[in-house]
Design an enzyme around this catalytic site. Structure first.
Site, PDB file in Angstrom:
ATOM      1  N   TRP A 155       0.802  -1.221   0.000  1.00 12.07           N
ATOM      2  CA  TRP A 155       0.000   0.000   0.000  1.00 12.07           C
ATOM      3  C   TRP A 155       0.838   1.276   0.000  1.00 12.07           C
ATOM      4  O   TRP A 155       0.329   2.343  -0.330  1.00 12.07           O
ATOM      5  CB  TRP A 155      -0.905   0.032   1.234  1.00 12.07           C
ATOM      6  CG  TRP A 155      -0.199  -0.314   2.516  1.00 12.07           C
ATOM      7  CD1 TRP A 155      -0.215  -1.525   3.151  1.00 12.07           C
ATOM      8  CD2 TRP A 155       0.631   0.545   3.321  1.00 12.07           C
ATOM      9  NE1 TRP A 155       0.570  -1.483   4.286  1.00 12.07           N
ATOM     10  CE2 TRP A 155       1.083  -0.229   4.421  1.00 12.07           C
ATOM     11  CE3 TRP A 155       1.018   1.879   3.227  1.00 12.07           C
ATOM     12  CZ2 TRP A 155       1.915   0.295   5.410  1.00 12.07           C
ATOM     13  CZ3 TRP A 155       1.852   2.403   4.202  1.00 12.07           C
ATOM     14  CH2 TRP A 155       2.283   1.615   5.285  1.00 12.07           C
ATOM     15  N   LYS A 179      -2.149  -9.025  -7.121  1.00 15.74           N
ATOM     16  CA  LYS A 179      -2.856  -8.947  -5.844  1.00 15.74           C
ATOM     17  C   LYS A 179      -2.331  -7.722  -5.104  1.00 15.74           C
ATOM     18  O   LYS A 179      -1.193  -7.696  -4.641  1.00 15.74           O
ATOM     19  CB  LYS A 179      -2.617 -10.220  -5.030  1.00 15.74           C
ATOM     20  CG  LYS A 179      -3.451 -10.306  -3.745  1.00 15.74           C
ATOM     21  CD  LYS A 179      -2.739  -9.683  -2.582  1.00 15.74           C
ATOM     22  CE  LYS A 179      -3.601  -9.799  -1.316  1.00 15.74           C
ATOM     23  NZ  LYS A 179      -3.357  -8.660  -0.399  1.00 15.74           N
ATOM     24  N   HIS A 180      -3.163  -6.697  -5.009  1.00 17.74           N
ATOM     25  CA  HIS A 180      -2.747  -5.467  -4.339  1.00 17.74           C
ATOM     26  C   HIS A 180      -3.156  -5.512  -2.869  1.00 17.74           C
ATOM     27  O   HIS A 180      -3.857  -6.416  -2.421  1.00 17.74           O
ATOM     28  CB  HIS A 180      -3.362  -4.250  -5.035  1.00 17.74           C
ATOM     29  CG  HIS A 180      -2.443  -3.069  -5.102  1.00 17.74           C
ATOM     30  ND1 HIS A 180      -1.752  -2.605  -4.002  1.00 17.74           N
ATOM     31  CD2 HIS A 180      -2.095  -2.247  -6.132  1.00 17.74           C
ATOM     32  CE1 HIS A 180      -1.030  -1.556  -4.351  1.00 17.74           C
ATOM     33  NE2 HIS A 180      -1.205  -1.325  -5.636  1.00 17.74           N
ATOM     34  N   GLU A 182      -5.087  -4.746   0.565  1.00 18.13           N
ATOM     35  CA  GLU A 182      -6.519  -4.642   0.841  1.00 18.13           C
ATOM     36  C   GLU A 182      -6.986  -3.202   1.056  1.00 18.13           C
ATOM     37  O   GLU A 182      -8.183  -2.924   0.974  1.00 18.13           O
ATOM     38  CB  GLU A 182      -6.877  -5.481   2.076  1.00 18.13           C
ATOM     39  CG  GLU A 182      -6.893  -6.974   1.845  1.00 18.13           C
ATOM     40  CD  GLU A 182      -5.572  -7.635   2.190  1.00 18.13           C
ATOM     41  OE1 GLU A 182      -4.541  -6.915   2.230  1.00 18.13           O
ATOM     42  OE2 GLU A 182      -5.557  -8.860   2.404  1.00 18.13           O
ATOM     43  N   SER A 232       6.655  -7.362   3.989  1.00 22.43           N
ATOM     44  CA  SER A 232       7.438  -7.605   5.191  1.00 22.43           C
ATOM     45  C   SER A 232       8.267  -8.870   5.062  1.00 22.43           C
ATOM     46  O   SER A 232       8.075  -9.683   4.148  1.00 22.43           O
ATOM     47  CB  SER A 232       6.501  -7.734   6.397  1.00 22.43           C
ATOM     48  OG  SER A 232       5.818  -8.982   6.339  1.00 22.43           O
ATOM     49  N   GLU A 253      11.268  -7.903  -2.234  1.00 15.34           N
ATOM     50  CA  GLU A 253      11.741  -6.607  -1.742  1.00 15.34           C
ATOM     51  C   GLU A 253      11.069  -6.412  -0.402  1.00 15.34           C
ATOM     52  O   GLU A 253       9.863  -6.185  -0.327  1.00 15.34           O
ATOM     53  CB  GLU A 253      11.393  -5.488  -2.729  1.00 15.34           C
ATOM     54  CG  GLU A 253      12.176  -4.204  -2.485  1.00 15.34           C
ATOM     55  CD  GLU A 253      11.545  -3.311  -1.455  1.00 15.34           C
ATOM     56  OE1 GLU A 253      12.020  -3.330  -0.287  1.00 15.34           O
ATOM     57  OE2 GLU A 253      10.593  -2.599  -1.782  1.00 15.34           O
ATOM     58  N   LEU A 254      11.852  -6.503   0.683  1.00  9.49           N
ATOM     59  CA  LEU A 254      11.277  -6.615   2.019  1.00  9.49           C
ATOM     60  C   LEU A 254      11.616  -5.400   2.873  1.00  9.49           C
ATOM     61  O   LEU A 254      11.697  -4.294   2.373  1.00  9.49           O
ATOM     62  CB  LEU A 254      11.762  -7.926   2.651  1.00  9.49           C
ATOM     63  CG  LEU A 254      11.547  -9.179   1.783  1.00  9.49           C
ATOM     64  CD1 LEU A 254      12.103 -10.421   2.471  1.00  9.49           C
ATOM     65  CD2 LEU A 254      10.081  -9.369   1.426  1.00  9.49           C
ATOM     66  N   CYS A 287      10.437   1.736   2.715  1.00 11.12           N
ATOM     67  CA  CYS A 287      11.366   0.691   3.143  1.00 11.12           C
ATOM     68  C   CYS A 287      12.793   1.210   3.206  1.00 11.12           C
ATOM     69  O   CYS A 287      13.583   0.770   4.048  1.00 11.12           O
ATOM     70  CB  CYS A 287      11.260  -0.518   2.218  1.00 11.12           C
ATOM     71  SG  CYS A 287      11.391  -0.118   0.470  1.00 11.12           S
ATOM     72  N   GLU A 387      12.254  -2.483  12.637  1.00  8.91           N
ATOM     73  CA  GLU A 387      11.974  -1.462  11.637  1.00  8.91           C
ATOM     74  C   GLU A 387      10.798  -0.645  12.131  1.00  8.91           C
ATOM     75  O   GLU A 387       9.728  -1.189  12.406  1.00  8.91           O
ATOM     76  CB  GLU A 387      11.650  -2.084  10.281  1.00  8.91           C
ATOM     77  CG  GLU A 387      11.284  -1.014   9.249  1.00  8.91           C
ATOM     78  CD  GLU A 387      10.954  -1.581   7.881  1.00  8.91           C
ATOM     79  OE1 GLU A 387      10.589  -2.769   7.805  1.00  8.91           O
ATOM     80  OE2 GLU A 387      11.049  -0.829   6.896  1.00  8.91           O
TER      81      GLU A 387
END
Length: 487
Positions: A155, A179-180, A182, A232, A253-254, A287, A387
């Site tokens: 998001w 899948k974006h 929610e 995440s 990509e976390l 991030c 984080e």
């Protein structure tokens, strides 16, 4: 000094393990500045998922057969439509996840540049690469599409993150199931509609309001050839485990907790103002934000003093405002509550904390947390290894460049990092020692459609953007020819 890294949980960018909106509630637009529920969508049915898989495979067989020039032409039109409609799309982004309107406009325009980069450079990026010293007549490496791909996107940059994944794969000839998050359902559907308006054939890109169980079904389906996730560490581990079980390539990509090292500066207070401006980008929900500020001891006191002064002067406000003295909401109620709890935990563990309070916005509602400055964090404090996904700056004092490097690298993350110094050679030496995917000298981060983005350690693997992105989900096929057979 030896340091210990602690593994922590984080419900961050579109986490498919602990999402900001429960999948059982469906996909919902809730204005984070007011808490108002604006629109709700049902989850996809299992039959809709199966129909989408079939459509993606059928579309792939046609899309992959088109020429690179034809695919690039459609991708270029996507770029043009994004640029033309950047303000309207940005307004929707701000409504759905609370980004500043100016920041949202910039995001959409940068996304347009990404699509344009891959359209303009498609022929070169996908050109056959001759292989020298082959004993036969000729050999070269081709870059060919693989098939349908699954993207699980977050998001915090709802258009930019899609652009990073979709643009290189569309010019390559792959098809996409997306899948974006929610909390971004309207933006998610807007992108599919815009892509098809640009000329993308039906089925090449499909938005799915999928559940977590349906994501597993999609990954397991033999027609799907790979999956890309931005989210995440927990979400990445889950996706990677499933992809590995089914022998599918994945790109992750976390999280990140990027070090921001200030070795020297002409003005410590100005350096603090610049650091805060960077940290406030997207209200701290990036991030690769400068979450750990590592400051040399001769600058530290003035740096922290100015950081506190500037942070406490900011007030909660409307994210559509152009007022530079206000900050906007975090993306959701759970995001705001979670960050406030992390800051409280840091204080209870002995840190000095200014700010970090859970607040309401001008409407009397909304998901706000005041900017926090956190100091005196030791190795046992949870804030040392977590984080903090929001407007919270953890500041450390160091007495040498060697100490700064050791502290910077003592992290489970390895996304990006920045080093600032009036001595350029010193800054370069320190930056070269950072265990990150992106090292920057005298700038917070380098951005551009042609610049690869990605990290190491628990920040993930694979690269997006730049010339390497088309390689991630390409069949890099060897094509060798010996010549005519002799009778």
């Amino acid at each position: 000094m030896a340091r210990r890294t602690r593994t922590t949980n984080r419900a961050g960018k579109g986490d498919i393990v602990t999402t900001t909106t429960s999948a059982s509630q469906g996909y919902r637009t809730i204005n984070p500045a007011t808490g108002e529920l604006i629109k709700q969508y049902d989850n996809a049915t299992d039959q809709q998922v199966q129909d989408a898989l079939a459509a993606s495979q059928a579309a792939y067989e046609q899309w992959a057969a088109t020429t690179v020039a034809e695919r690039a032409g459609v991708v270029k039109r996507i770029s043009e439509l994004l640029a033309e409609r950047s303000k309207d799309i940005a307004a929707l982004i701000t409504t759905e996840m609370g980004k500043s309107l100016g920041g949202a406009i910039g995001e959409v325009r940068f996304s347009a540049q990404i699509f344009a980069y891959y359209a303009d450079n498609a022929e070169e990026l996908l050109a056959d690469q001759p292989i020298k010293d082959f004993s036969g007549q000729e050999a070269f490496l081709e870059k060919l599409p693989l098939g349908p791909l699954l993207g699980v996107m977050p998001w915090n940059f709802p258009v930019y993150q899609v652009a990073r994944f979709a643009a290189p794969n569309l010019v390559l000839g792959n098809t996409i199931l997306l899948k974006h998050s929610e909390i971004n359902p309207q933006t998610a559907q807007l992108l599919q509609d815009l892509f098809e308006e640009a000329g993308l054939p039906a089925g090449v890109y499909q938005n799915l309001y999928a559940t977590h169980d349906q994501i597993s079904t999609i990954i397991a389906d033999p027609r799907v050839q790979g999956v890309s996730l931005t989210g995440s560490e927990r979400a990445g581990a889950s996706i990677a485990e499933q992809a590995g079980r089914h022998l599918k390539k994945c790109v992750l990509e976390l999280g990140g907790s990027d070090p921001y090292i200030v070795l020297s500066a002409p003005d410590a207070r100005q350096a603090a103002r610049e650091a805060l401006q960077t940290r406030m980008g997207n209200w701290g929900q990036a991030c690769n934000s400068n979450k750990r500020m590592i400051v040399m001891e001769d600058l530290y006191d003035e740096f922290v003093d100015e950081l506190v002064k500037q942070s406490t002067a900011l007030k909660p406000g409307d994210p559509t405002s152009r007022d530079e003295d206000v900050y906007g909401p975090l993306s959701s109620e759970s995001a705001a509550d979670g960050l406030a709890a992390q800051i409280r935990d840091a204080k209870e563990a002995g840190a000095t904390v200014v700010g970090g309070e859970r607040l309401s916005g001008p409407s009397g509602e909304g998901f706000y947390v005041s900017p926090a400055v956190i100091t005196d964090v030791d190795q046992e404090n949870p804030a040392y290894s977590q984080e903090l996904f929001g407007m919270a700056s953890v500041v450390y004092r160091v007495s040498s460049a060697e100490e700064a490097v050791a502290l910077a690298n003592d992290s489970q993350y390895g996304l990006g990092g920045a080093v600032f110094s009036t001595d350029l050679d010193e800054a370069k030496r320190v930056a070269e020692q950072l265990e990150v995917g992106m090292a920057n000298v005298n700038l917070p981060s380098a951005q551009g459609a042609n610049l690869p983005f990605g990290g190491v350690k628990r920040s993930g693997f694979g690269r997006e953007l730049g010339p390497f992105a088309v390689d991630e989900f390409a069949n890099k096929r060897l094509y060798a020819v010996k010549g005519d057979l002799q009778g």
